[in-house]
Design an enzyme around this catalytic site. Structure first.
Site, short mmCIF file in Angstrom:
data_model
loop_
_atom_site.label_atom_id
_atom_site.label_comp_id
_atom_site.label_asym_id
_atom_site.label_seq_id
_atom_site.Cartn_x
_atom_site.Cartn_y
_atom_site.Cartn_z
N LYS A 29 72.31 28.11 37.61
CA LYS A 29 72.72 27.68 38.95
C LYS A 29 71.50 27.31 39.80
O LYS A 29 71.46 26.26 40.43
CB LYS A 29 73.51 28.80 39.67
CG LYS A 29 74.75 29.27 38.91
CD LYS A 29 75.50 30.36 39.66
CE LYS A 29 74.72 31.64 39.88
NZ LYS A 29 74.46 32.43 38.65
N ARG A 89 81.51 34.85 45.42
CA ARG A 89 81.50 35.69 44.23
C ARG A 89 82.69 36.65 44.20
O ARG A 89 82.83 37.39 43.23
CB ARG A 89 80.24 36.54 44.27
CG ARG A 89 79.14 36.09 43.32
CD ARG A 89 78.01 37.06 43.57
NE ARG A 89 77.05 37.17 42.54
CZ ARG A 89 75.91 36.48 42.47
NH1 ARG A 89 75.66 35.54 43.34
NH2 ARG A 89 75.05 36.74 41.53
N ARG A 99 62.79 34.88 32.58
CA ARG A 99 62.62 34.02 33.76
C ARG A 99 61.44 34.46 34.63
O ARG A 99 61.18 35.65 34.83
CB ARG A 99 63.88 34.07 34.61
CG ARG A 99 63.66 33.47 36.00
CD ARG A 99 64.88 33.34 36.80
NE ARG A 99 65.63 34.57 36.89
CZ ARG A 99 66.89 34.62 37.32
NH1 ARG A 99 67.51 33.53 37.69
NH2 ARG A 99 67.50 35.77 37.38
N ARG A 157 61.70 38.84 39.10
CA ARG A 157 62.62 39.59 39.95
C ARG A 157 62.81 41.01 39.45
O ARG A 157 62.86 41.26 38.25
CB ARG A 157 63.98 38.88 39.98
CG ARG A 157 64.04 37.84 41.08
CD ARG A 157 65.19 36.90 40.95
NE ARG A 157 66.48 37.55 40.73
CZ ARG A 157 67.62 36.88 40.61
NH1 ARG A 157 67.63 35.57 40.71
NH2 ARG A 157 68.75 37.52 40.42
N ARG A 167 75.18 42.94 35.88
CA ARG A 167 75.49 41.73 36.65
C ARG A 167 76.56 40.90 35.94
O ARG A 167 77.44 40.32 36.60
CB ARG A 167 74.21 40.92 36.89
CG ARG A 167 73.32 41.58 37.95
CD ARG A 167 71.85 41.20 37.83
NE ARG A 167 71.62 39.77 37.89
CZ ARG A 167 70.48 39.19 37.53
NH1 ARG A 167 69.46 39.92 37.10
NH2 ARG A 167 70.34 37.89 37.61
#
Ligand code: AP5
Ligand code: ZN
Length: 217
Positions: free
Chosen positions: A13, A88, A127, A161, A172
């Site tokens: 996203k 969400r 990431r 993160r 998640r």
């Protein structure tokens, strides 16, 4: 044009929203980024959100809507928005309908980014992002041309993160399936849903998305 990118953690996203922002002059609105900004700034919303985000659970609709409303008050969003990571929950989707009505605007397309859950653990764990401009990278799938130097801004400070570890990603993903995946049917029933194959390479996903947005502009 106002778009929603819907998909689990790691679907791409943020990666694709930044590309659409550059290509079409739309504004990326990531509630994750807004909340991380609030955490970093130590605001009341940020203080309430920090531990929830680190656990991988969803922050309350009330806090999320407060940070989003504040951002929507800025003038640049009039160009059109790409909602990344919002809505969400069913409550957030209903609140978005109201927000759009207040602004006399509408959501033109909801794009569901279909992926395999297991691959998302690898995507999210690998990431990292540029600390100066926010450009996203991946240890295996998207490295800068020169290791450690951002392609976009030349920055040399990269960050990871706090919630990007395998355990938290699984929490998640579970939150996505419990609360967010039902929104696919919600938008399909309205005829605004388009599904794309987000397991494809980044460039292919980008081309598929650009084709959808071009038709709307
Ligand atoms: P948020 O920041 O929204 O994170 P997320 O939804 O978990 O999504 P990610 O940022 O992990 O994934 P992405 O789809 O953007 O993937 P990316 O493009 O980076 O939310 C974080 C937390 O904030 C939540 O857990 C919650 O606590 C809170 N929160 C936020 N919004 C909320 C809301 N509305 N309500 C309640 N709580 C909220 O890609 C991932 C990696 O894969 C990158 O390294 C990228 O380079 C790579 N990659 C991307 N596409 C591909 C591809 N096609 N092939 C190979 N690699 C790829
Ligand atoms: Zn950068």
């Amino acid at each position: 044009v106002n778009l929603i990118l819907l998909g689990p953690p790691g679907a791409g996203k943020g990666t694709q929203a930044r590309m659409l922002q550059d290509a079409f002059g739309l504004v990326q609105l990531s509630t994750g980024d807004l909340l991380r900004g609030a955490v970093a700034a130590g605001t009341e919303a940020g203080l309430a959100a920090k531990a929830v985000m680190e656990s991988g659970a969803l922050v309350s609709d009330e806090i999320v809507l407060a940070v989003l409303r504040e951002r929507l008050a800025d003038s640049d969003v009039a160009a059109g928005i790409i909602l990344d990571g919002f809505p969400r929950t069913a409550g957030q989707a209903a609140a978005l309908d109201e927000l759009m009505a207040e602004r006399a605007q509408q959501i033109d397309a909801v794009i569901s980014m279909a992926v395999d859950d297991e691959a998302m653990v690898g995507r999210v764990s690998g990431r990292y992002t540029c600390a100066s401009c926010g450009e996203g990278y991946h240890d295996l799938f998207k490295q800068p041309a020169t290791a450690g130097v951002c392609d976009k801004c030349g920055g040399t400070q990269m960050k990871r993160r706090a919630d990007d570890n395998a355990d938290t990603v699984r929490t998640r993903l579970a939150a996505y399936h419990a609360d967010t995946a039902p929104l696919i049917d919600y938008y399909a029933a309205r005829g605004t849903l388009t599904e794309i194959d987000a397991m494809a390479e980044i460039g292919q996903v980008r081309a598929d998305l650009a084709a959808i947005v071009k038709k709307l502009t």
